[in-house]
Design an enzyme around this catalytic site. Sequence first.
Site, PDB file in Angstrom:
ATOM      1  N   GLN A 135      60.142  64.717   8.601  1.00 28.99           N
ATOM      2  CA  GLN A 135      60.412  65.979   9.403  1.00 28.99           C
ATOM      3  C   GLN A 135      61.376  66.891   8.795  1.00 28.99           C
ATOM      4  O   GLN A 135      62.004  66.386   7.496  1.00 28.99           O
ATOM      5  CB  GLN A 135      61.173  65.566  10.728  1.00 28.99           C
ATOM      6  CG  GLN A 135      62.402  64.521  10.417  1.00 28.99           C
ATOM      7  CD  GLN A 135      62.614  63.156  11.338  1.00 28.99           C
ATOM      8  OE1 GLN A 135      62.205  63.498  12.551  1.00 28.99           O
ATOM      9  NE2 GLN A 135      63.495  62.392  11.270  1.00 28.99           N
ATOM     10  N   ASP A 140      59.823  52.417  10.743  1.00 30.36           N
ATOM     11  CA  ASP A 140      59.251  52.701  12.262  1.00 30.36           C
ATOM     12  C   ASP A 140      59.807  51.807  13.354  1.00 30.36           C
ATOM     13  O   ASP A 140      59.615  50.664  13.160  1.00 30.36           O
ATOM     14  CB  ASP A 140      57.832  52.911  12.354  1.00 30.36           C
ATOM     15  CG  ASP A 140      57.211  53.323  13.431  1.00 30.36           C
ATOM     16  OD1 ASP A 140      58.045  53.692  14.616  1.00 30.36           O
ATOM     17  OD2 ASP A 140      56.052  53.383  13.554  1.00 30.36           O
ATOM     18  N   GLY A 141      60.426  52.383  14.295  1.00 32.62           N
ATOM     19  CA  GLY A 141      61.020  51.588  15.380  1.00 32.62           C
ATOM     20  C   GLY A 141      59.939  50.973  16.260  1.00 32.62           C
ATOM     21  O   GLY A 141      60.304  49.845  16.826  1.00 32.62           O
ATOM     22  N   ASP A 175      67.323  56.159  21.081  1.00 36.50           N
ATOM     23  CA  ASP A 175      67.989  57.481  20.752  1.00 36.50           C
ATOM     24  C   ASP A 175      67.050  57.995  20.002  1.00 36.50           C
ATOM     25  O   ASP A 175      67.401  58.243  18.663  1.00 36.50           O
ATOM     26  CB  ASP A 175      69.373  57.181  20.281  1.00 36.50           C
ATOM     27  CG  ASP A 175      70.250  58.512  19.825  1.00 36.50           C
ATOM     28  OD1 ASP A 175      69.536  59.565  20.106  1.00 36.50           O
ATOM     29  OD2 ASP A 175      71.400  58.216  19.215  1.00 36.50           O
ATOM     30  N   SER A 176      65.936  58.670  20.442  1.00 41.33           N
ATOM     31  CA  SER A 176      65.127  59.243  19.558  1.00 41.33           C
ATOM     32  C   SER A 176      64.825  60.804  19.794  1.00 41.33           C
ATOM     33  O   SER A 176      65.273  61.435  20.841  1.00 41.33           O
ATOM     34  CB  SER A 176      63.586  58.750  20.041  1.00 41.33           C
ATOM     35  OG  SER A 176      63.168  59.043  21.069  1.00 41.33           O
ATOM     36  N   PRO A 229      56.583  61.448  15.296  1.00 41.06           N
ATOM     37  CA  PRO A 229      56.830  59.983  15.047  1.00 41.06           C
ATOM     38  C   PRO A 229      57.458  59.301  16.336  1.00 41.06           C
ATOM     39  O   PRO A 229      57.351  58.274  16.475  1.00 41.06           O
ATOM     40  CB  PRO A 229      57.676  59.894  13.678  1.00 41.06           C
ATOM     41  CG  PRO A 229      58.589  60.984  13.566  1.00 41.06           C
ATOM     42  CD  PRO A 229      57.545  62.230  14.311  1.00 41.06           C
TER      43      PRO A 229
HETATM   44  N1  SAM Z   1      70.159  63.233  20.318  1.00 42.20           N
HETATM   45  C1  SAM Z   1      68.962  63.387  19.856  1.00 42.20           C
HETATM   46  C2  SAM Z   1      67.977  64.339  20.812  1.00 42.20           C
HETATM   47  O1  SAM Z   1      67.680  63.746  21.725  1.00 42.20           O
HETATM   48  O2  SAM Z   1      67.541  65.347  20.333  1.00 42.20           O
HETATM   49  C3  SAM Z   1      68.316  62.322  19.056  1.00 42.20           C
HETATM   50  C4  SAM Z   1      69.075  62.061  17.745  1.00 42.20           C
HETATM   51  S1  SAM Z   1      68.401  61.104  16.522  1.00 42.20           S
HETATM   52  C5  SAM Z   1      68.766  62.156  15.032  1.00 42.20           C
HETATM   53  C6  SAM Z   1      66.781  61.256  16.729  1.00 42.20           C
HETATM   54  C7  SAM Z   1      66.251  60.050  15.672  1.00 42.20           C
HETATM   55  O3  SAM Z   1      65.056  59.616  16.090  1.00 42.20           O
HETATM   56  C8  SAM Z   1      65.939  60.986  14.260  1.00 42.20           C
HETATM   57  O4  SAM Z   1      66.830  60.431  13.466  1.00 42.20           O
HETATM   58  C9  SAM Z   1      64.504  60.358  13.963  1.00 42.20           C
HETATM   59  O5  SAM Z   1      64.198  60.080  12.655  1.00 42.20           O
HETATM   60  C10 SAM Z   1      64.280  59.125  14.811  1.00 42.20           C
HETATM   61  N2  SAM Z   1      63.086  58.764  15.138  1.00 42.20           N
HETATM   62  C11 SAM Z   1      61.909  59.328  15.833  1.00 42.20           C
HETATM   63  N3  SAM Z   1      61.016  58.710  15.641  1.00 42.20           N
HETATM   64  C12 SAM Z   1      61.378  57.358  15.359  1.00 42.20           C
HETATM   65  C13 SAM Z   1      60.479  56.093  15.308  1.00 42.20           C
HETATM   66  N4  SAM Z   1      59.331  55.792  15.640  1.00 42.20           N
HETATM   67  N5  SAM Z   1      61.113  54.974  14.859  1.00 42.20           N
HETATM   68  C14 SAM Z   1      62.690  55.150  14.562  1.00 42.20           C
HETATM   69  N6  SAM Z   1      63.151  56.322  14.642  1.00 42.20           N
HETATM   70  C15 SAM Z   1      62.701  57.301  14.964  1.00 42.20           C
END
Ligand code: SAM
Length: 284
Positions: A36, A142-143, A161-162, A168
């Site tokens: 990203q 990947d979560g 918290d994604s 992704p």
């Molecule tokens: N508070 C924020 C919002 O709602 O806009 C979310 C913040 S946090 C930075 C979101 C995180 O989700 C990112 O760091 C991203 O890399 C992660 N993410 C996205 N898809 C993911 C996945 N499939 N597995 C693990 N992490 C993921």
Amino acid sequence: MTENDSQWFTERCREGGSAFSLMIREKLHDEQSEYQRIEVYATETFGNLMVIDGFVMLTARDNFLYHEMMSHPALFMHPAPRKVVIIGGGDCGTLREILKHEEVAHVLQVDIDERVTRIAEQHFPELCVSNDDPRAEFFFVDGIQWMHDASDASIDVIIVDSTDPIGPAEGLFTEAFYRDCYRVLGERGVLVQQSESPLYHMYIINPMRKAMQRAGFSDVQTLFFPQPVYPSGWWSATLAGKQALAPAFREQAAKDKPFPTEYYNADIHHAALTAPEFFTKALE
Ligand code: SAM
């Protein structure tokens, strides 16, 4: 700096027909990671701002609302939260809140993109103050796959918290993922996931709740809280319990919490779980 000289960062929200802008001083960081585009700005009045793929993730000024509400309600609704997993959460704000709970013995943070955490360490050091806590463990994978591979009944609380359900993060909003979460949680397990704006995104919240129920969760409830920098300024998180959530609330522990918060307290807990009229109607 007068308004005319200044620059603005604007996030447009197509589905809401609205936009939110912050006056910025300078761009501090801009990179395209493997997953990203991550930008950081210094704003005039909200401190540093992190943006992923054009969407506001957080600001220094108001992230306490989101991070506290993603953590404390779920943790106080588990009788003994010892092992917690964060899916996403790379900025480490949720991790910091969870580690305020002394009874938590181990937190696994699973974010797909290590760069988010490294950039947070640089530009949001206040969110990363607990990263060296020996109870914290980081996985940059990947979560969805991580949850699929995790052992049965091995976790007490899962916090998703994604980013929004695109790219992704799309698979984190599916019944298949919730089935894995259900399996991985212990018998009093609690899942909580950020679930977008109640005003703009009922078409995400409603199917999410149904998918959690189909995955086996017997109690699903939505938390409401303000979040000024997200579309509509009003946000939600959806809680799913393997057993009834309200009776599990450790209210006295929430009242006596030995750590500081800026928003969360036991009264906010009750208020945040109170559904507005339109919301209840929309679920019928
Ligand atoms: N508070 C924020 C919002 O709602 O806009 C979310 C913040 S946090 C930075 C979101 C995180 O989700 C990112 O760091 C991203 O890399 C992660 N993410 C996205 N898809 C993911 C996945 N499939 N597995 C693990 N992490 C993921």
